[in-house]
Design a protein around this motif. Structure first.
Motif: not given
Length: 66
Positions: A13-17, A19-23, A39-43, A45-49
């Motif tokens: 989930t941190a890696a996904l966050g 990647a989404l931040g980079s996107l 996309v930033s919001t989802f990023s 959310l992944m860090f919070i998860t």
């Protein structure tokens, strides 16, 4: 409980966050402003998860009373 599932889930989930931040940064640089916020919001959310998974792992490792 074993710690492997917690570590793997937090890492993914941190890696996904990340990647989404980079996107989101790439989208902003290329002029796609309408997508940057979602996309930033989802990023975030992944860090919070990921943080919640680590918290669960720490709490699970404590001795249980009773």
């Amino acid at each position: 409980m074993r710690k492997a599932p917690f570590v793997a889930m937090a890492a993914v989930t941190a890696a996904l966050g990340t990647a989404l931040g980079s996107l989101a940064l790439r989208l902003r640089a290329q002029g796609y402003e309408q997508y940057v916020e979602s996309v930033s919001t989802f990023s975030v959310l992944m860090f919070i998860t990921a943080a919640l998974v680590v918290t669960t792992w720490v709490r699970d490792g404590r001795p249980h009373s009773g």
